[in-house]
Design an enzyme around this catalytic site. Sequence first.
Site, PDB file in Angstrom:
ATOM      1  N   SER A  54      23.030 -74.089  19.455  1.00 46.92           N
ATOM      2  CA  SER A  54      23.525 -74.372  20.799  1.00 46.92           C
ATOM      3  C   SER A  54      24.940 -74.900  20.724  1.00 46.92           C
ATOM      4  O   SER A  54      25.390 -75.412  19.696  1.00 46.92           O
ATOM      5  CB  SER A  54      22.673 -75.404  21.558  1.00 46.92           C
ATOM      6  OG  SER A  54      21.366 -74.929  21.767  1.00 46.92           O
ATOM      7  N   ASN A  55      25.662 -74.772  21.840  1.00 50.83           N
ATOM      8  CA  ASN A  55      26.928 -75.460  22.052  1.00 50.83           C
ATOM      9  C   ASN A  55      26.784 -76.345  23.276  1.00 50.83           C
ATOM     10  O   ASN A  55      26.085 -75.986  24.231  1.00 50.83           O
ATOM     11  CB  ASN A  55      28.072 -74.476  22.338  1.00 50.83           C
ATOM     12  CG  ASN A  55      28.312 -73.486  21.217  1.00 50.83           C
ATOM     13  OD1 ASN A  55      28.384 -73.865  20.061  1.00 50.83           O
ATOM     14  ND2 ASN A  55      28.446 -72.218  21.561  1.00 50.83           N
TER      15      ASN A  55
END
Length: 774
Positions: A218-219
């Site tokens: 994820s970011n």
Amino acid sequence: MLRRRKFATISTMVAVALATAPAVTSAAALPTGSLAATIRYTEYGIPHVLAGDYASLGFGQGYAAARDNACAIGQTMLTTSGRRSRHLGPDARPVSGLSQASTNLASDLYFQGINDSGAVERLLAQPAPLGPSADVRAVVRGYAAGVTEFLRRNRITDPACADAPWPRAMTQIDVYRHLYALGMVYGQASAADGIVSARPGPAGTAAAQPVEDRNIGSNAIAFGGAATANGRGLSLGNPHLPWHAPDLRLWQSHLTIPGRLDASGAGVVGVPLMWIGHNATMAWSGTAADNTRTYTLFQLRLAPGSPTTYLVDGKPEAMLRKDVSVTVRQSDGSVGTVTRAQWWTRYGPVVPRLGSTDLPWTADTAYALADANAANLRLADATLRLMRSRDARDAMHGLGEVQGLPWMNIMVTDGQGDARYGQIHSIPHVTDAHAAACNTELGERTFAERGLAVLDGSRPECAWGRDADARTPGLFGPARLPTLTRADYLANSNDSYWLINPAQPLTGYPRIVGPVGTEQKPRTRGGLVEIEQVLAHGRFTRESLQDLMLSNRNHIAELTVDDLVPACRAEPDLAEACTVLSTWDRQNDVSSRGALLFDRFWLKAGASAGPNLWLVPFTASDPVTTPNTLNTANPAVLRALSDAVAELRAAGIPLDAPFGDHHYVVRGGDRIPIGGGTARLGVYNAIGGIWDPAKGYTEMQQGTTYLHAVAFDGDRCPDSATLLTYSQSADPTSAHHSDQTKLYSHKQWVTERFCERDILAAPGLHVVHVRQYI
């Protein structure tokens, strides 16, 4: 773009909603014991659920979730109830993100073992705060009822299960089992094969399948007021999850109880509430803490002559044998029962392998896995607390109170421009001093390498420690975990807490929480470079944040192509490849010519070039820009490019083919090109496909799923845009099976309708009222 409107008051929200749906009866007028919700569908099938209480809210959300993803919910219930082998056969590999079991049989034995143990029921029996709160119990009750009501009223159209015998009514325990399983995907679930096959002797070790640490990805970025054009908060959410795992499938909704709750975002289908999103004044996003160990191993000293008895403080303690039985469909279509033994200790189950590490169960030694989330059923309470938080400070305080997140970093920001980060989740209380005193010889190595402690289970003093502020014994309390507040920004792309902001590195936390001073992922480095480049020329807006998210810049290409091209021009056989790479835009857009060639090159170079890939090595004093400068003198580099050229030519793929011609998905017979690239390339819009040697990447496997860019501007109506890359419904007969996927292909977003007047102004607004008498 939609014209933005001011936030309506709560009383107006209810009045307008009911006025536009004459068939709707107000919640207050409903008979006692009934569940009722109004679901307003706006563009792209996004449901806005309006209800008068938490049970009815869950009812509406469950009904809407089943409308889009009935088969995904049914698949999840098959998994957590241990019935996959009964309906789908024992040998197939389960389509599931909840464990790394290699077969349906192993999955069933693992989950049935949990069910037989009564672990979920014991946690449910505890009052809050250890057990679920009253509001969560209500929303779970409603959610299960909503899924069931949809199935009662409607015929399933998804061919994945339309004619199958296994879709069934959902019960509350199904929801809680899913929530519980989500907590242990990084721990016990990663060793499912070993748990169900462990037994003394070499045969037990051989029966275990190799598994790897989960890297869901994820970011997330939280911008504070010092980094935004209007001095207020700005949030990016970008979870990376499997595209085809039904039990980790994200789905978008907007949930409102007038005067009590109003939040929009995305959560996992099959459980209520949402994991990532915003309300009128605060937004949050999160990432998986890949570098944190939420479990440890305990090395057991076995009693002489008894491989199922271990010693603690010199006293014998018998392992608990659990004979777990599951129903299996056999090859002739008949149904039988398979029973396997599982062995459990005071620490957890015996495992013969974890990742690449063999843990042989010999005559004198065995290993048990202890999971920090084995006593955690507070995930829904943690997400509800985020949904109700007034601002960033309140959100972080609430997470510290609940302590229900299992393995997530959280970045929050608010309308005042306050940005905060916290890694407040379940982590075994193993300080570096404790590890030094209690690690076995194996643990000394794995703790330094991966933060994995292998503690001496024969010594009582080697059990996990405890903090006074910890909700559960054996875990670190919030005061001992990483947090950071910044006026500019906080960002994470699954590396450790160390560089949440490079201007203020965090240090001083135990190794089990994560490493410091280590080389960062290309995606982390590329993201930080892009953030700083924008800030060097001004401040962020929602639009510039969206541009960053889908820029598809290939960070590794930016570091290497200028060195690679001159080197490959000296090789006549690589002349065409050099020309393609020299003119490539160094992006992974669907129209980029050269991106596919570089993708295959870098995959091969990374696998063969070894430690001499870079001329400038990593240095902790310059972690964002090192390592750098491709070592073209390493023969493996040009050999990797030559191999990539040969591979594409053998497949009949032009070296300068537009990336999207061979990086795509097919939905309803339509080929939809997909931009982005794998994390190893440093593409922030991370996406990974399934490689077909004859065609290219023909289906996406994991990566960007739900996106939000949420900006605050002083009123109670956030300026926000969203995108669900694989669309709302897994059902190919649905109108919302690929509509947002096509938007994703064109880098287009959905302008969110959060305020009541904007919801009611949606073209084609579709209102559904659902009610169930109990």
